[in-house]
Scaffold this active site. Sequence first.
Site, short mmCIF file in Angstrom:
data_model
loop_
_atom_site.label_atom_id
_atom_site.label_comp_id
_atom_site.label_asym_id
_atom_site.label_seq_id
_atom_site.Cartn_x
_atom_site.Cartn_y
_atom_site.Cartn_z
N GLY A 317 4.54 -1.13 2.66
CA GLY A 317 4.19 -2.39 2.01
C GLY A 317 2.69 -2.57 1.93
N GLU A 360 3.95 -9.01 3.29
CA GLU A 360 2.94 -9.88 2.64
C GLU A 360 3.37 -10.29 1.23
OE1 GLU A 360 -1.21 -8.77 3.12
OE2 GLU A 360 -0.60 -7.08 4.33
#
Length: 586
Positions: A317, A360
């Site tokens: 990510g 996030e």
Amino acid sequence: MVGLAAPAEAATSATATYTRTQDWGSGFEGKWTVKNTGTTSIASWTVEWDFPSGTSVTSAWDADVTGSGTHWTAKNKSWNGTLAPGASVSFGFNGAGSGSPGNCKLNGASCDGGTVPGDNAPSAPGTPTASNITNSAVTLSWTAATDDKGIKNYDVLRDGTKVATVTGLTYTNTGLSAGTDYSYAIQARDTADQTGPVSGARAVRTTGGNPNPNPGTKVKLGYFTEWGVYGRNYHVKNLVTSGSAAKITHINYAFGNVQGGKCTIGDAYADYDKAYTADQSVDGVADTWDQPLRGNFNQLRKLKAKYPHIKVLWSFGGWTWSGGFGQAVANPTAFAQSCYDLVEDPRWADVFDGIDLDWEYPNACGLTCDTSGPAAIRNMMQAMRAKFGANNLVTAAVTADASSGGKIDAADYAGAAQYIDWYNVMTYDFFGAWAAQGPTAPHSPLTSYAGIPQAGFNSAEAIAKFKAKGVPSSKLLLGIGFYGRGWTGVTQSAPGGTATGPAQGTYEQGIEDYKVLRNSCPATGTVAGTAYAHCGGNWWSYDTPATVTSKMGWANNQGLRGAFFWEFSGDTTNGELVSAINSGLG
């Protein structure tokens, strides 16, 4: 609360009670509790109810929930259907809309479901305050709830479990353990014995005790970036030459990509193809053209052979590649399988000891906005743990936004915590030159301070909020940035000055490595537990060995699992900041 209607010759045998446990405006979390109040066991249970149009269940746990129009049905799982006399079981769900359930049935007979016709449930009491905290006791106080028929009493919840029922607005909880974290909330009960929503939570740490309850087991984790081998010329061997490898416990390798609902390779050349010469290699042995694994992965393998105590996690990510999580959470099981297949690829399975998801921020508008819902992280971590098992590490890097209604409030981090080893709480990047005209502010304040631009944007409040939501201290790591953030056109030395834009950085505007700033713009002051520097027209904030050491002392006093940092290449060639983390945590 109304009991289950039974045949005329039988006594009331079961009840079902509904509670709205959280509410975030556009949605909520609900909980049903089924209790056997009879004298014989119940073999299975089914709860049915109606929601008004516009209200629906979006996800559920500990029951199989299905819907048809506005009618919803929840059936027990294979492992929680049997209830002995006096036993109870709960299941939860996340919902969209604002309606309350009605027309509840339990195993085909009527039940109340937490509301009495014509009688509204009470409101939530005020978030409790804590006073008179000692080694073994704390006094809690709260403001009253309201109800159309009157309040009967209040349940005091500690770490989610009822510990007392009182009629007043205060309670002293005794018999606590010294130096221990607790989370308290209050729930009102009306004269019909209905419970309303739970209040906000208050984190309490009793005094005394050992501030470092697990000496020698602290996590000291650093991020190693795959792209660092290019312009930064930072390689795995630098962990050895700097002395850092002997002072850390874990490495997060950043990043794997998230694409099409799967974990994928981030940079194949840097990961496993780049050939290292003898002088670049951890063990002084050059790569050959025909060896099966080269690149960073092979260098990490050599590092682990030299330092067997180090564990390596593959992190997926990050900011740039976080947009893929929205699709991934649509099928957590399939995503977890894809990640497992990649991490455990036979070519490098021995390199990695687990997986980290750099979260996030699904459902909280990070790189992209999505509607994955607050339960997304819980569902994802449950799937990850189920796939990776108990012998692999499962962790996540998460927001530190403790503002009211902010990113911590947008996800079920407490629900996910039961499946993970720890959270890397990203307690940095609170402020920076994306606000080009200022005000200048430290990007990683440990505490709040007079004039801070945004309430809730500091490490202490972030950690407190996670604790208050039920995340144990032992599953929280404090984040340290090995870089500074800065502005130019600044005339004021103290924080809060105006600026004309971001200061110049080596790789991008507004950001610079610690190893550069310590010489080019030495610290001129401290605020909120971190350092700042005013040199010429530039204003920078960053952590120094001294502020890192004090932050590690704070982390120990909070009982945290340890600390992590972003990232190795920002440190000096002799690993000043890593040394401060190592010695500060002990």
